[in-house]
Design an enzyme around this catalytic site. Structure first.
Site, PDB file in Angstrom:
ATOM      1  N   ARG A 205       0.851  -1.192   0.000  1.00 11.45           N
ATOM      2  CA  ARG A 205       0.000   0.000   0.000  1.00 11.45           C
ATOM      3  C   ARG A 205       0.884   1.238   0.000  1.00 11.45           C
ATOM      4  O   ARG A 205       1.728   1.403   0.880  1.00 11.45           O
ATOM      5  CB  ARG A 205      -0.931   0.039   1.215  1.00 11.45           C
ATOM      6  N   GLU A 221       4.548   7.271   2.435  1.00  3.13           N
ATOM      7  CA  GLU A 221       5.346   6.074   2.674  1.00  3.13           C
ATOM      8  C   GLU A 221       4.839   4.941   1.810  1.00  3.13           C
ATOM      9  O   GLU A 221       3.715   4.980   1.291  1.00  3.13           O
ATOM     10  CB  GLU A 221       5.309   5.668   4.148  1.00  3.13           C
ATOM     11  N   ASN A 223       4.183   0.921   2.165  1.00 11.22           N
ATOM     12  CA  ASN A 223       4.045  -0.166   3.139  1.00 11.22           C
ATOM     13  C   ASN A 223       4.163  -1.511   2.439  1.00 11.22           C
ATOM     14  O   ASN A 223       3.463  -1.772   1.453  1.00 11.22           O
ATOM     15  CB  ASN A 223       2.681  -0.076   3.829  1.00 11.22           C
ATOM     16  N   SER A 228      -3.123  -2.941   6.222  1.00 10.03           N
ATOM     17  CA  SER A 228      -4.443  -3.192   6.802  1.00 10.03           C
ATOM     18  C   SER A 228      -5.565  -2.510   6.037  1.00 10.03           C
ATOM     19  O   SER A 228      -5.349  -1.630   5.219  1.00 10.03           O
ATOM     20  CB  SER A 228      -4.464  -2.730   8.257  1.00 10.03           C
ATOM     21  N   LYS A 436      11.738   3.194   6.335  1.00  8.92           N
ATOM     22  CA  LYS A 436      11.836   4.624   6.039  1.00  8.92           C
ATOM     23  C   LYS A 436      13.207   4.997   5.483  1.00  8.92           C
ATOM     24  O   LYS A 436      13.321   5.845   4.593  1.00  8.92           O
ATOM     25  CB  LYS A 436      11.563   5.441   7.313  1.00  8.92           C
ATOM     26  N   LYS A 490      11.015  10.865  11.270  1.00  3.95           N
ATOM     27  CA  LYS A 490      10.426   9.533  11.256  1.00  3.95           C
ATOM     28  C   LYS A 490      11.455   8.478  11.660  1.00  3.95           C
ATOM     29  O   LYS A 490      12.541   8.432  11.093  1.00  3.95           O
ATOM     30  CB  LYS A 490       9.895   9.198   9.856  1.00  3.95           C
ATOM     31  N   GLU A 494       6.600   1.036  11.836  1.00  4.04           N
ATOM     32  CA  GLU A 494       5.303   1.009  11.184  1.00  4.04           C
ATOM     33  C   GLU A 494       4.236   1.252  12.241  1.00  4.04           C
ATOM     34  O   GLU A 494       4.456   1.063  13.431  1.00  4.04           O
ATOM     35  CB  GLU A 494       5.067  -0.348  10.513  1.00  4.04           C
ATOM     36  N   GLY A 495       3.046   1.676  11.764  1.00  4.24           N
ATOM     37  CA  GLY A 495       1.953   1.956  12.698  1.00  4.24           C
ATOM     38  C   GLY A 495       1.974   3.400  13.140  1.00  4.24           C
ATOM     39  O   GLY A 495       2.940   4.129  12.945  1.00  4.24           O
ATOM     40  N   ARG A 578      -8.305   7.411   4.378  1.00  3.27           N
ATOM     41  CA  ARG A 578      -8.367   7.697   5.816  1.00  3.27           C
ATOM     42  C   ARG A 578      -8.510   9.198   6.021  1.00  3.27           C
ATOM     43  O   ARG A 578      -7.799   9.996   5.412  1.00  3.27           O
ATOM     44  CB  ARG A 578      -7.107   7.190   6.524  1.00  3.27           C
TER      45      ARG A 578
END
Length: 602
Positions: A205, A221, A223, A228, A436, A490, A494-495, A578
């Site tokens: 993603r 970013e 992923n 998810s 990253k 950063k 992740e998350g 989102r």
């Protein structure tokens, strides 16, 4: 998510007798209305007023007041510009119907206030946090993001094959980041033993924001592990299409402008095709999960789709359709009564003879890392067996954060899986490619040329790169100290909840300079902060609707499957939208910062 921020205000609508999703939201013990706590959930802390629906509507037409014609016409003139102007009676209808639809269609998550909601399916459900109406987004930028998906797929695959590049790029990070160090140790072990992944599978993603000042679509970013909401995001699109269709006379919005979102189907399809490439009909797809997973229903949607949707066919004539293909048929007529051989009429109209194999039988199992360590083993030929089941495909929905490895048991499980011949999604090299630091390295001049040959593809990727710098770059550090609001720091995580913003950027950089901590500095990158335009929206969480100023982030799902030199799948697979209040830095849905949304193309 977490690259934009501005001011916001809020308005809350309360509905009675609802469950709570987040432990950071509270209500008093009242039978009529629930009140949002203003000190525990900063994202929704500026509620100015609210009203409650004291009882659900009946099936009759007169249970909720009708909307006045003058208010309808006022809204239809510019339907997506300001949903805050929707009449209160209509808003109550929309919210109620959205909650009913979500409950009936599985747009749900576990309720944090119910003890077993993260471990026992069906216990403690609450609707997923959602935007009530879709987000307006330029169609040209939508097409741009979709076109980038297969290019990023190829880039991830190429980078993953360059073990030296990954080890060199992350070598300094390894010295100060214990989690990245352990991942690199496993990767190094695979290089030492000459482990090759002939079948390579990626479910990715790529996340973007549309920068207001430049009108550029910039990547936040990429992923490569545990991407998810492929299961729930497609449901949000269908929810919005349903609401806009049902209330088209009131809202005047064309639900056909919401793009179809087949993310769950597409992800399940490529998992099934990978399972076929493994070529063992009795093997399973293993989903690696966290011990407590309140987002389990997003994952179960993929498992259910995989099991229920995909019978596989082999032709008994010369149609040219292979065992890998999932056939879209119009008519299914029995040819023999034994239930095995069939006449299929595909969409091309040509009647073919097929044998239907493994119908509805791509099985999945769910295991934690600790369970894999306790129940797993590899056979002499590298076959992975867990709890007596041969594993064809490993789909990681855990293992991306240090908290997923509380003991050596979890690390042993990760190594066990990596050494096996099971197809990993992702492999350790794909996982590291999504860090990253690698993202920052790929943004440097002339680095993409190391991995990609097509100049047009390189130019398309570079056009979406935001500014990315190592903390070795003294000019970038100087600028970030002077203008901390223009940068994000950063770490290799992740998350949500890991990034550093605002004055904390300056404070952290100054501290690192004073301490001369070059090694600690290697654990971070600097990124240009993206400032998307904020807009009025309606956010629904725990049955309460809030009028907010918000910003959104677009995630494009993509899938990649390769067997040696043959690329079987490389495509865009739907999207995740989102939306969060514009005063929030972070943006994870599961972390409680954002809600699920969909696109309205303009």
């Amino acid at each position: 998510m977490g690259a934009g921020c501005s001011s916001s205000s809020s308005f809350s609508l309360s509905l009675p007798n609802h469950h709570c999703f987040s432990s950071t939201l509270h209500h008093p013990k009242s039978t009529s209305t629930f009140i949002l706590s203003t000190h525990t959930y900063s994202q929704f802390h500026k509620s100015s007023s609210k009203f409650s629906i004291n009882s659900p509507p009946n099936c009759g037409s007169g249970s909720i007041p009708e909307i006045k014609t003058t208010q309808q016409k006022s809204f239809v003139k510019n339907p997506m510009s300001d949903p805050h102007t929707i009449d209160s009676g209509l808003l109550q209808k929309l919210v109620y119907d959205a909650l009913v639809w979500s409950s009936l269609h599985g747009l749900v998550v576990g309720d944090r206030n119910v003890q077993r909601s993260g471990s026992i399916p069906g216990v403690g459900l609450v609707h997923a946090p959602i935007a009530l109406l879709p987000y307006s987004f330029p169609e040209s930028h939508w097409k741009q993001a979709c076109e980038l998906a297969p290019i990023f797929n190829e880039l991830v695959d190429r980078v993953s094959l360059d073990g030296k590049f990954l080890q060199d790029t992350l070598s300094r990070t390894k010295k100060v980041d214990a989690f990245t160090s352990r991942l690199l140790d496993i990767h190094s072990r695979m290089l030492q033993i000459g482990k090759k992944e002939d079948i390579r599978l990626g479910l990715h993603r790529s996340d973007y924001m549309l920068d207001e000042n430049t009108n550029l679509l910039l990547q936040i970013e990429l992923n490569t592990i545990s991407c998810s909401f492929s299961g729930l995001s497609c449901l949000v699109s269908e929810l919005h299409r349903s609401l806009l269709s049902q209330y088209k006379e009131h809202l005047g919005i064309d639900f056909g402008r919401i793009p179809k979102n087949n993310s769950a189907i597409k992800f399940a399809e490529v998992l099934a095709k990978a399972w076929m490439e493994y070529n063992n009909p009795s093997a399973v797809v293993m989903v690696v999960v966290q011990p407590e997973e309140r987002n389990m229903y997003d994952q179960h949607w993929l498992s259910a789709t995989l099991t229920e949707r995909y019978p596989f066919c082999i032709t008994t004539d010369s149609s040219g359709i292979g065992i890998q293909d999932s056939i879209p048929w119009l008519v299914l007529l029995p040819c023999q009564m034994d239930g095995i051989q069939f006449h299929l009429i595909p969409s091309n109209g040509k009647k073919l003879n097929f044998v239907l194999i493994n119908t509805h039988n791509v099985r999945t199992i769910r295991k934690t890392l600790a369970e894999i360590d306790a129940q797993g083993k590899t056979l002499s030929d590298g076959t992975l067996v867990v709890d007596g089941e041969t594993v064809a495909v490993i789909y990681f929905r855990a293992g991306y954060a240090p908290n997923d490895y509380p003991s050596e048991s979890e690390w042993k499980a990760r190594l066990l899986m990596e050494e096996s011949v099971a197809i990993k999604c992702p492999s350790i090299s794909y996982h590291l490619t999504g860090t990253k630091k690698v993202q920052q390295e790929l943004a440097k001049p002339n680095v993409l040329e190391r991995f990609l040959d097509n100049k047009d593809d390189i130019a398309k990727l570079q056009a979406c790169f935001a500014g990315l710098w190592s903390l070795d770059d003294s000019n970038a550090v100087k600028n970030a100290i002077e203008q901390p609001g223009a940068f994000v720091m950063k770490p290799q995580r992740e998350g949500g909840g890991n990034n550093i913003y605002g004055d904390e950027v300056k404070e952290t950089l100054v501290r690192l300079q004073k301490e001369g901590s070059e090694e600690e500095a290697a654990a971070y990158i600097l990124m240009q902060r993206i400032f998307p335009k904020d807009f009025p929206t309606l956010l629904v969480r725990e049955g309460i609707c809030y009028k907010e100023q918000a910003i959104s982030e677009l995630g494009i799902f993509s899938s990649y499957l390769r067997n040696k030199e043959k690329v079987i799948v490389s495509e865009q697979c739907g999207y995740l939208m989102r939306t969060k209040v514009s005063s929030s830095n972070e943006g994870g849905v599961a972390a409680g910062f954002a809600v699920l949304d969909s696109l309205y193309l303009t």
